[in-house]
Design an enzyme around this catalytic site. Sequence first.
Site, mmCIF file in Angstrom:
data_model
loop_
_atom_site.group_PDB
_atom_site.id
_atom_site.type_symbol
_atom_site.label_atom_id
_atom_site.label_comp_id
_atom_site.label_asym_id
_atom_site.label_seq_id
_atom_site.Cartn_x
_atom_site.Cartn_y
_atom_site.Cartn_z
ATOM 1 N N SER A 50 -16.714 54.820 13.791
ATOM 2 C CA SER A 50 -16.254 54.160 12.569
ATOM 3 C C SER A 50 -14.909 54.738 12.179
ATOM 4 C CB SER A 50 -17.258 54.390 11.434
ATOM 5 O OG SER A 50 -16.744 53.933 10.196
ATOM 6 N N TYR B 232 -21.568 60.174 5.238
ATOM 7 C CA TYR B 232 -21.350 59.225 6.334
ATOM 8 C C TYR B 232 -20.123 59.618 7.146
ATOM 9 C CZ TYR B 232 -20.652 54.773 8.757
ATOM 10 O OH TYR B 232 -20.477 53.807 9.727
#
Length: 259
Positions: free
Chosen positions: A144, A157
């Site tokens: 990501s 995250y």
Amino acid sequence: MTQESELTNATNTARTAVVTGASSGIGAATVRKLTAEGWTVFALARRESKLDALASETGCTPIATDITNEESTQSAVDRILAAGPVKALVNCAGGAIGKDPVATANLDDWRAMYELNVLGTLRITQKLLPALKESSGSVLVISSTAGIEPYEGGAGYCASKFAERVMARVLRLELIGEPVRVIDIAPGMVHTDEFAIKRFHGDEAKAAAVYAGVPDPLTAEDIAECVRWALEQPDTVDVDQIVVRPRAEGSYTKVYRQQ
């Protein structure tokens, strides 16, 4: 069997992929893309009913698997390897949980993200790596842009995705001289049915706000096409990293939204 048929059969045998997180989002789109391109695909995820539906649609082989669990993962790998060579592992399993500041973040949320995004990826990669060496295969990680640029509320995250990206990069260095490619695809804003819903614990209003006004965020199919393209380069061409965002997103904190 004709020579052409023999060649086709050999190609299909060589083009076997394992896709984790296959029950939804980027994982499911990747299964659809690869099977459409003639790959044999083992689809791994926890939700058996969704896997069965995907298998009916695509012809993939579904294996209900929890990659955060050692016994479940080993059982899946044993079944996969018994079927023959493996050419690619596509690590799609992952997710974000919560968007709280560091001062009040839930430790269980952080733990769950690390177990899935990092240790789950590590676990199945370790188990399939010997087979991938034998086939001149590829380890592909869907990380990501959160693993590139941290943002407020995203520490847990981001930390897990930084770790996942570093793991892929270090593995690439450690495998120099070995016949294995290591590929990292880092998507920015991708609008899928479940990612934001899960992040906000089912709060649909908060999930919808993530994409509000953004023209044409990426789709799961966009990322699946990146996966296909990277895997289908010659074995000697390693696409180390792809960073892909919608045109409207310059960074996590610089997004164009229509009024």
